[in-house]
Design an enzyme around this catalytic site. Structure first.
Site, PDB file in Angstrom:
ATOM      1  N   HIS A   1      -3.816  -5.121  -0.090  1.00 43.88           N
ATOM      2  CA  HIS A   1      -3.488  -5.891   1.145  1.00 43.88           C
ATOM      3  C   HIS A   1      -3.271  -7.228   1.252  1.00 43.88           C
ATOM      4  O   HIS A   1      -4.680  -7.985   1.573  1.00 43.88           O
ATOM      5  CB  HIS A   1      -4.488  -5.023   2.127  1.00 43.88           C
ATOM      6  CG  HIS A   1      -4.361  -3.730   2.471  1.00 43.88           C
ATOM      7  ND1 HIS A   1      -3.289  -3.198   3.244  1.00 43.88           N
ATOM      8  CD2 HIS A   1      -4.682  -2.700   1.696  1.00 43.88           C
ATOM      9  CE1 HIS A   1      -3.265  -1.844   3.421  1.00 43.88           C
ATOM     10  NE2 HIS A   1      -4.055  -1.475   2.443  1.00 43.88           N
TER      11      HIS A   1
ATOM     12  N   GLU B   1      -2.557  -8.984   3.523  1.00 46.56           N
ATOM     13  CA  GLU B   1      -2.890  -9.589   5.008  1.00 46.56           C
ATOM     14  C   GLU B   1      -4.582  -9.327   5.025  1.00 46.56           C
ATOM     15  O   GLU B   1      -4.973  -9.997   5.939  1.00 46.56           O
ATOM     16  CB  GLU B   1      -2.517  -8.428   6.062  1.00 46.56           C
ATOM     17  CG  GLU B   1      -3.094  -7.214   6.253  1.00 46.56           C
ATOM     18  CD  GLU B   1      -2.755  -6.258   5.112  1.00 46.56           C
ATOM     19  OE1 GLU B   1      -2.036  -6.555   4.150  1.00 46.56           O
ATOM     20  OE2 GLU B   1      -3.258  -5.133   5.339  1.00 46.56           O
TER      21      GLU B   1
ATOM     22  N   CYS C   1       0.796  -1.339  -0.074  1.00 47.72           N
ATOM     23  CA  CYS C   1       0.049  -0.058  -0.039  1.00 47.72           C
ATOM     24  C   CYS C   1       0.815   1.229   0.008  1.00 47.72           C
ATOM     25  O   CYS C   1       1.674   1.597  -0.983  1.00 47.72           O
ATOM     26  CB  CYS C   1      -1.002  -0.118   1.116  1.00 47.72           C
ATOM     27  SG  CYS C   1      -2.302   1.259   0.993  1.00 47.72           S
TER      28      CYS C   1
END
Lengths: 357, 580
Positions: free
Chosen positions: A332, A334, A248
């Site tokens: 992202h 995650e 990001c």
């Protein structure tokens, strides 16, 4: 419906009535919306929302309570949260009601706002400043909104960074430059088998290298990526010295260190359903996104390639500089909240660093 | 990958007669699929024994055969038409079973017909209970503890090991026909006998009872490049024990945390890969014990299902149409999302509304039939309602049932709870009555095992209905708007005030309380919708109270006029919809 003196105002004059369900007060910031349908607590504790007001497009928020297990950081970051309906019952997400959770953290929060209307407005007219108030008339708030600094040009990385800390006990040593890193990123990296040395933004390349890292990670974070000049400078000093992986804001900072620039998107990408195509095998990943700026792809420097592209608007979603062993993604891996299609990246990065010492 | 050029004629099988468990939804999906294949330039040969369908309209396929859906008839048609491929995944269980029979009889091989959409091995992995259990175990997923039996003696041994109650599920049947929950040894004996008879392969799965667990369904679509997306998550409000076709369901999932939801998403994609459905849609059903987090895979339909039809309408993602195109070689990213026009089908719809499905029963037409809801589907139709909130959608769906029989009105709270202990067609009417008449949510939860969050929403709806009691003339604009936003429809207000529905509507409109319209656009308004459809709501569009401040906007100058713009569909969208 009696909305009371609670208002949502945009800088171009849109005024929407609402009802306060959080802390009383007034909040100003860049108005953004997310189309993600799950994980309200993870979203609100994501440091990337610093300087912003978050509107949930999904209408039923707070259905299952809140608790420490779902935090992405130690606090709530958006100045205000705008919802169509906010619940307040305990549930599988934790023992605290969602409205109570927001109130306890001093977050200005509203419900019964026509959030779809707000989303369409931002979609059609682009990102802009906004405000939420429980204590003044709309025109007073509008004046404050217009006097509030825009997000462009603001470096918020060091404000969002957490304290220095060491995580994990074995595997290669990774220095993470924290610009507002989500906990699930730290968990993802450590879970992939590395020792994580987290240092706040502001660190120099020499200081990072002095820690003798096997790899460097550049985190997500808030603000204008073009303004985070100190970290970009640090990354420049690390390229070629050590493998670098960014997510990001980390991706945007790496791109700038490699000579690319960033631009502001019309209204950003925030949601959990963004399709991204990988250049190497053409596969599509459903990704979690939260960014208002994107890397510009006109004219790539030698040795830099675009590795991933958004299928929503064609914007750059990943780059790599293979010879410098540096790569990054705009989205992202995650997740948290959202689909975990891209979780493999943590192992990919950590295993590329060798076994450590 | 672009469409396949090595095939030119495709046979599509319909689902035959309308029966409980297999009704108009397969006409909807078959018609969509056949049209999509023709648009791609394929010659479509359709077989369906039911002429009272849209798909048998001569304009849908190139050749339409209204013939029995059995091996003999379809073999004759195959001999005549020589299709290159057979798409069996749009016609429900009937079409899937027939495709298996055609394969077993050697017909497909004899005439060189390729099964597309799902192959024989994948269908067997999903449908044969024993193979499915092994397939799931290999993928690291649990299925309910169970035994597969083919005779009474094995059944008795199984129940001795699992303990009562157990759920019986005959293999290769539709709508759970011949199955159900057995609570006593006597019940078990008679049910097993029936179940063995109902299964065409005399195979019955005996499941450990998961009564009370949450039941969640995910609609997965996968393409030849192994891209997989979740079109929709659906939560059954009725917990395990009531067939999903008879359950009240809601999309998207309301009560799961993101980690729980993602665990189901990952599992659903693992299931479609393990079963080996290489292209098209599948419906995966999970049971979840909220207390322990234990999750098991109940079943997987390797085809367009009743739930996929529902998911398509609830999200705007046309699963059958997309599945048909994937079956001929396209990948998801090559297909457009026709609602936005600018984004691809390789995404997951995002909803900024709530969809509630409520089944419609007609026990009055089957005198003597038990009206207890079990794992054997009994509903004859369903209502799908969209609203901005759960309460609004639920209230609309309740009023959309067009009941011919009045729900029961309990004498008192104790009788209400007694009624609620047995799932029945009018249980939600009784729940709303109970919550409005002093029965606590916790007592209702104990009787029904329905999650507390849903009961709190139903409690709010019951309270909103009570709040409009009294005289219609006493209800002002705020009261009427509040009621409509909570899911109380004009008819409910009429019942509560003793007025007629017409009078309520007249008063409501006279006070300026009119619906606003919102697009089903697949993307929570992130992109402009070119061909959306709309649902009504009562969103806040009033001008703010302090008039000068309300019109404070300078700049664009649309601050005040845009308040009215929101109450009508955007003009450009409406025009493009008409152009089509």
């Amino acid at each position: 419906m009696s909305p009371g003196e609670t208002w949502v105002v945009l800088e171009d004059g849109l005024v929407l009535p609402a009802r306060s369900v959080g802390a009383p007060g007034t909040a100003l910031g860049e108005m953004v919306f997310t189309t993600g349908m799950s994980g309200y607590q993870e979203a609100v504790t994501d440091p990337s929302y610093l300087g912003q007001i978050l509107c949930f497009a999904a209408p039923m928020i707070g259905n299952y309570g809140a608790g420490p297990g779902l935090d992405e950081s130690t606090r709530a970051w958006p100045g205000a949260v705008i919802m169509r309906r906010a619940g307040d019952a305990a549930g599988v997400g934790g023992p605290t009601g969602w409205r109570t959770w927001l109130s306890e953290r001093g977050v200005v929060a509203v419900e019964d706002c026509d959030t779809r209307r707000l989303v369409r407005h931002l979609r059609d007219r682009g990102a802009m400043r906004g405000g939420v108030t429980t204590e003044m008339l709309p025109d007073e708030l509008l004046a404050m909104v217009r006097a509030h600094p825009v997000l462009d040009g603001r470096d918020l990385a060091s404000q969002a960074a957490g304290p220095a800390r060491m995580l994990g006990t074995e595997g290669p040593r990774v220095v993470a430059i924290d610009c507002g890193m989500k906990e699930s990123i730290a968990r993802g990296l450590v879970g992939a088998g590395c020792r994580l040395d987290v240092v706040p933004a502001g660190v120099t390349a020499a200081e990072v290298l002095a820690r003798d890292p096997d790899g460097v990670f550049l985190s997500n974070g808030p603000g204008d990526p073009a303004a985070v000049t100190t970290v970009i400078e640090t990354v420049r000093g690390l390229l070629g010295e050590v493998p670098v992986f960014g997510i990001c804001l980390g991706h945007q900072m790496l791109s700038q260190a490699l000579g690319l620039s960033t631009r502001k998107l019309a209204f950003g990408h925030r949601g959990a359903n963004h399709p991204v195509r990988r250049s190497d095998d053409g596969r599509v990943e459903i990704t979690v996104q939260n960014h208002g700026y994107a890397v510009v792809d006109d004219g790539l420097p030698d040795g830099v390639e675009v590795t991933r592209t958004s299928l929503f608007d064609g914007s750059v979603e990943g780059i790599a500089a293979p010879e410098l062993r540096a790569w990054s993604v705009q989205y992202h891996p995650e997740a948290s909240p959202g689909p975990r299609d891209a979780r493999y990246m943590f192992s990919e990065f950590v295993s590329s660093l060798g076994g450590g010492r | 990958m672009p469409r396949r050029d090595d095939i030119s004629t495709i046979m599509v099988l319909g689902s035959g007669p309308i029966v409980i468990g297999q009704a108009g939804e397969f006409d909807y999906s078959g018609t969509q699929g056949a049209r999509a294949l023709r648009e791609e330039g394929y010659r479509v040969v359709l077989v369906n024994s039911n002429p009272a369908t849209i798909m048998t309209d001569p304009s849908v396929a190139d050749r339409t055969y209204v013939e029995p859906l059995d091996v003999e008839s379809v073999e004759a048609i195959i001999e005549l038409e020589r299709p290159d491929a057979l798409l069996p995944t749009l016609g429900g269980q009937t079409a899937l079973n027939l495709a298996m029979d055609l394969s077993a009889a050697g017909v497909l091989e004899r005439f060189g017909v390729e099964l597309i959409g799902a192959d024989v091995a994948a269908i067997r992995r999903a449908e044969d209970r024993e193979v499915f259990r092994d397939t799931m175990a290999a993928a690291g997923l649990a299925v309910p503890e169970n035994r597969v039996v083919s005779d009474m003696e094995a059944g008795r041994r199984a129940v001795a090991e699992l303990g009562l109650p157990v759920i019986l599920r005959p293999g290769f049947t539709l709508g759970g026909e011949g199955g159900g929950a057995a609570h006593t040894p006597e019940e078990f004996e008679s049910m097993l006998e029936k179940a063995l008879a109902a299964s065409p392969i005399s195979q019955v799965l005996i499941d450990r009872s998961l009564v009370g667990w949450a039941e969640i369904e995910l609609e997965v679509v996968r393409d030849t490049a192994d891209n997989a997306v979740i079109v929709c998550s659906i939560e059954n409000i009725d917990p395990m024990g009531v067939h999903t076709g008879d359950s009240v369901t809601v999309a998207p999932v309301m009560t799961l945390t993101d980690p729980e939801l993602q665990r189901l998403r990952d599992a659903a994609i693992a299931v479609i890969r393990a079963v080996g459905v290489s292209t098209g849609g599948a419906n995966v059903q999970f049971a979840l014990d909220r207390a322990s987090g234990e999750m098991v895979v109940i079943e997987m339909n390797p085809r367009v299902s009743r739930s996929s039809a529902l998911a398509s309408k609830a999200t705007g993602f046309p699963i059958a149409k997309i599945a048909a195109r994937l079956a001929v070689g396209y990948t998801l990213d090559e297909l457009p999302n026709e609602i936005t026009g600018v984004t691809p089908a390789s995404f997951e719809p995002s909803l900024d509304y709530v969809a509630v499905k409520i089944p419609r029963f007609a026990f009055e037409k089957v005198p003597g039939a038990s009206s207890e809801l079990t794992t054997h589907m009994k509903s004859v139709g369903e209502v799908l309602a969209l609203g901005r909130t759960f309460g609004e959608a639920f209230g609309k769906a309740m009023s959309g049932r067009e009941l011919d029989v009045r729900p029961r009105t309990p004498r008192d709270g104790a009788e209400a709870l007694e009624i609620l202990r047995t799932p029945s067609w009018d249980r939600y009417d009784v729940i709303l009555w109970a919550l409005a008449n002093g029965v606590g949510e916790e007592a209702v939860r104990e009787a029904t095992h329905i999650d507390p969050w849903f009961l709190s929403q139903l409690g709010a709806l019951a309270a909103a209905r009570t709040a409009v009691g009294g005289s219609l003339d006493a209800l002002d604009a705020t009261a009427l708007r509040t009621a409509r936003r909570a899911g109380v429809v004009d008819r409910d207000i009429a019942v509560a005030t003793g007025a007629t529905e017409l009078q309520v509507g007249e008063r409501r409109r006279a006070l300026g309380v009119r619906p606003t319209y919102h697009a089903v656009d697949t993307c929570a308004a992130e992109f402009e919708a070119l061909t959306p459809y709309y649902y009504a709501g009562f969103e806040e569009t009033i001008a703010p109270r302090s008039s000068s401040s309300a019109r404070a906007p300078t700049g664009s100058g649309r601050g005040s006029s845009s308040t009215t713009a929101a109450s009508t569909p955007p003009r450009r969208s409406a025009t493009s919809a008409m152009r089509r």
